[in-house]
Design an enzyme around this catalytic site. Structure first.
Site, mmCIF file in Angstrom:
data_model
loop_
_atom_site.group_PDB
_atom_site.id
_atom_site.type_symbol
_atom_site.label_atom_id
_atom_site.label_comp_id
_atom_site.label_asym_id
_atom_site.label_seq_id
_atom_site.Cartn_x
_atom_site.Cartn_y
_atom_site.Cartn_z
ATOM 1 N N HIS A 1 43.272 84.143 -41.644
ATOM 2 C CA HIS A 1 44.233 84.149 -40.511
ATOM 3 C C HIS A 1 45.244 85.294 -40.669
ATOM 4 O O HIS A 1 46.456 85.061 -40.762
ATOM 5 C CB HIS A 1 44.945 82.783 -40.418
ATOM 6 C CG HIS A 1 45.461 82.509 -39.024
ATOM 7 N ND1 HIS A 1 45.572 81.249 -38.492
ATOM 8 C CD2 HIS A 1 45.903 83.340 -38.056
ATOM 9 C CE1 HIS A 1 46.069 81.309 -37.262
ATOM 10 N NE2 HIS A 1 46.270 82.585 -36.979
ATOM 11 N N GLU B 1 42.501 74.899 -41.834
ATOM 12 C CA GLU B 1 42.993 76.067 -42.566
ATOM 13 C C GLU B 1 43.874 75.582 -43.696
ATOM 14 O O GLU B 1 44.715 74.721 -43.453
ATOM 15 C CB GLU B 1 43.793 76.986 -41.647
ATOM 16 C CG GLU B 1 42.902 77.739 -40.701
ATOM 17 C CD GLU B 1 43.645 78.770 -39.856
ATOM 18 O OE1 GLU B 1 44.827 79.067 -40.138
ATOM 19 O OE2 GLU B 1 43.032 79.277 -38.917
ATOM 20 N N MET C 1 41.726 86.168 -20.937
ATOM 21 C CA MET C 1 42.156 87.526 -20.586
ATOM 22 C C MET C 1 43.680 87.588 -20.488
ATOM 23 O O MET C 1 44.249 88.047 -19.523
ATOM 24 C CB MET C 1 41.471 87.937 -19.265
ATOM 25 C CG MET C 1 41.465 89.416 -18.928
ATOM 26 S SD MET C 1 41.184 90.571 -20.277
ATOM 27 C CE MET C 1 39.453 90.329 -20.643
ATOM 28 N N GLY C 2 44.356 87.145 -21.584
ATOM 29 C CA GLY C 2 45.808 87.351 -21.714
ATOM 30 C C GLY C 2 46.049 88.690 -22.394
ATOM 31 O O GLY C 2 45.202 89.595 -22.316
ATOM 32 N N ALA D 1 44.988 88.309 -38.577
ATOM 33 C CA ALA D 1 44.804 89.297 -37.499
ATOM 34 C C ALA D 1 46.120 89.968 -37.094
ATOM 35 O O ALA D 1 46.134 91.127 -36.705
ATOM 36 C CB ALA D 1 44.140 88.651 -36.288
ATOM 37 N N THR E 1 39.533 85.073 -33.367
ATOM 38 C CA THR E 1 40.852 85.376 -33.963
ATOM 39 C C THR E 1 41.931 84.505 -33.312
ATOM 40 O O THR E 1 43.111 84.827 -33.406
ATOM 41 C CB THR E 1 41.230 86.867 -33.775
ATOM 42 O OG1 THR E 1 41.143 87.187 -32.382
ATOM 43 C CG2 THR E 1 40.342 87.792 -34.571
ATOM 44 N N SER E 2 41.508 83.403 -32.649
ATOM 45 C CA SER E 2 42.495 82.586 -31.919
ATOM 46 C C SER E 2 42.891 81.350 -32.715
ATOM 47 O O SER E 2 43.908 81.354 -33.397
ATOM 48 C CB SER E 2 41.946 82.207 -30.551
ATOM 49 O OG SER E 2 41.794 83.375 -29.782
ATOM 50 N N ARG E 3 42.087 80.287 -32.625
ATOM 51 C CA ARG E 3 42.326 79.085 -33.411
ATOM 52 C C ARG E 3 40.977 78.503 -33.814
ATOM 53 O O ARG E 3 40.036 78.450 -32.996
ATOM 54 C CB ARG E 3 43.109 78.035 -32.605
ATOM 55 C CG ARG E 3 44.581 78.350 -32.390
ATOM 56 C CD ARG E 3 45.387 78.317 -33.677
ATOM 57 N NE ARG E 3 46.807 78.599 -33.468
ATOM 58 C CZ ARG E 3 47.355 79.820 -33.548
ATOM 59 N NH1 ARG E 3 46.610 80.878 -33.831
ATOM 60 N NH2 ARG E 3 48.659 79.975 -33.363
#
Ligand code: DGY
Length: 339
Positions: A286, A267, A155-156, A288, A236-238
């Site tokens: 990648h 990737e 929750m950033g 986003a 959508t992070s890593r």
């Protein structure tokens, strides 16, 4: 006084390179692909500043071979491509570009979520393959997003921007993070849950945590086993937050309903990766944060962070500000040759 030397590992959108060119002795890697590790090291060897992307590995070998390096400015929120403890030990400042991309990444997270839920890429392939012969009551049925439970892990800035959108979609929102966020809970009407409970209850699970030793493979076979059979995982992070082999198995065997991935491990994903054979996965490269405005903001912020550090101030977006005192002394020495 001569200008400090800076190496930028790719051409950047917007005015970032012009800004750097005014104040530094600038070198830019002009190729589409990142500089190979050996090239990056040899460029870094004579530099005071490096502007890197998430594709560039900054490790001990590079740092040891770059005695004048003052700052590594990463044009990304994440900085898992940089050995942060090694940079700190050598009094090299590391900066990043959080904040400016949160809304754009949250938009894209919803685009992926909707694409997977409503099978949009599959429907597009169906039309292009000439299979659209009639309107049918059971053709390409998907999952409703409104009224579904969304589990947000992390929750950033991005997690909160996703919650804001979920409210507009009439979703029930649950979240998990290192610490409770009472203000955001009230604002978005969301509930904190332990990770396992979030996985059990959610129709959609979306990941917004940084990649660290603790979060690597956060979602593995056991966690996928806790999810609903109809659930969709969005990342959508890593890519390394998810055990990709376990994800393939879960999708193939119908243990979860689908996945929508902006990021993979490795990737780019290898063309022969079995995930690419599945219809219930959406995979994009990648992108986003890839809106024109946001990439220009990221590039500008990365350039400004780099210049701020070269001038001796600690940028707001510094990942290792605890090294400030040692860094100030080191910076003066590293610039001494210029005067
Ligand atoms: C980041 O900033 O870490 C993103 O992954 C780039 O889109």
């Amino acid at each position: 006084m001569a200008k400090p030397t800076v190496f930028v590992t790719r051409r950047l959108p917007g005015g970032a390179l012009d800004l750097l060119a005014q104040h530094t002795e600038l070198r830019v890697w002009e190729e589409e692909l990142p500089p190979p590790p050996q090239e990056l090291r040899s460029q870094a060897a004579g530099c005071h500043g490096l502007l890197t992307l998430l594709t560039d590995r900054v490790d001990t070998t590079l740092l040891d071979g770059a005695p004048n390096l003052i700052v590594v400015s990463n044009m990304a929120t994440g900085f898992d491509n940089i050995d942060l403890p090694a940079a700190s030990e050598r009094s090299v400042l590391v900066t990043r570009t959080p904040g400016v991309l949160s809304e754009t990444v949250a938009d894209f997270t919803f685009a992926l979520l909707l694409a997977a839920a409503r099978r949009i890429p599959e429907a597009d392939r169906y039309v292009r393959a000439g299979r659209w012969r009639t309107w049918g009551p059971s053709i390409l049925l998907g999952r409703d997003v409104f009224g579904a439970t969304l589990g947000i892990v992390g929750m950033g800035g991005v997690g909160a921007a996703v919650a804001k959108r979920a409210r507009g979609f009439g979703m029930r929102i649950v979240y998990h993070s290192n610490s409770r966020k009472p203000r955001l809970e009230r604002r978005y009407g969301m509930t904190f849950l332990p990770l396992e409970e979030l996985l059990r209850q959610s129709d959609f699970v979306t990941l917004h945590v940084p990649l660290t030793a603790e979060t690597r493979r956060l979602i593995s076979r056991r966690e996928l086993g806790l999810m609903k059979e109809s659930a969709v995982l969005v990342n959508t992070s890593r890519g390394s937050l998810v055990d990709q082999t376990a994800l393939y198995e879960a999708l193939k065997l119908g243990r979860i309903g689908g996945a929508a991935l902006d990021v993979t491990d490795p990737e780019p994903i290898q063309p022969e990766d079995p995930l690419l054979t599945l219809e219930n996965v959406v995979i994009v490269p990648h992108v986003a944060s890839a809106s024109v405005a946001t990439r220009e903001h990221m590039a500008k912020l990365a350039a400004e962070n780099l210049l701020t550090a070269l001038r001796g101030r600690i940028p707001k977006d510094t990942a290792n500000r605890e090294v400030a005192a040692a860094w100030r002394a080191a910076r003066r020495q590293r610039l001494a040759s210029l005067s």
